[in-house]
Design an enzyme around this catalytic site. Structure first.
Site, mmCIF file in Angstrom:
data_model
loop_
_atom_site.group_PDB
_atom_site.id
_atom_site.type_symbol
_atom_site.label_atom_id
_atom_site.label_comp_id
_atom_site.label_asym_id
_atom_site.label_seq_id
_atom_site.Cartn_x
_atom_site.Cartn_y
_atom_site.Cartn_z
ATOM 1 N N CYS A 120 45.160 24.853 85.260
ATOM 2 C CA CYS A 120 44.200 25.088 84.133
ATOM 3 C C CYS A 120 44.060 23.977 83.410
ATOM 4 O O CYS A 120 44.845 23.308 82.840
ATOM 5 C CB CYS A 120 44.622 25.953 83.387
ATOM 6 S SG CYS A 120 43.837 26.558 81.705
ATOM 7 N N CYS A 168 44.428 24.392 79.475
ATOM 8 C CA CYS A 168 45.771 24.633 79.395
ATOM 9 C C CYS A 168 46.492 23.349 78.907
ATOM 10 O O CYS A 168 47.131 23.188 78.066
ATOM 11 C CB CYS A 168 46.519 25.261 80.324
ATOM 12 S SG CYS A 168 45.905 27.014 80.500
#
Length: 90
Positions: A24, A27
């Site tokens: 991600c 993230c």
């Protein structure tokens, strides 16, 4: 992880849980922001990371459908939730 997780979030100090995934992009953007938050707040908060790919049942328990998702716990109770990247001030 599940039983250990309960012990962690039942802490006397607030616990911020970052549900993330290694793949991600957002993230990864959140990593330095959370590091700054930890540096500023020090021992007044715990910040832990939970990989949703390695802890699918935990992610399902808290209905994490998008990453990153942040949950804040106080003495075991969820008091705040937000998905997506936030800035330090938020």
């Amino acid at each position: 992880m599940k039983s250990n997780f309960k012990n962690i979030i039942n802490s006397d100090i607030p616990v911020l849980v970052d549900f993330f995934a290694n793949w991600c992009g957002p993230c990864k953007m959140l990593i330095p922001i959370l590091a700054e938050v930890k540096k500023e707040l020090g021992g007044t908060i715990k910040i832990i990371k939970v990989d949703v790919d390695k802890n699918e049942s935990l992610a399902a328990q808290f209905q994490v459908r998008a990453v990153p998702t942040l949950l804040l716990f106080k003495k075991g109770k969820k008091v705040w939730r937000q998905s997506g990247v936030l800035q330090k001030a938020d």
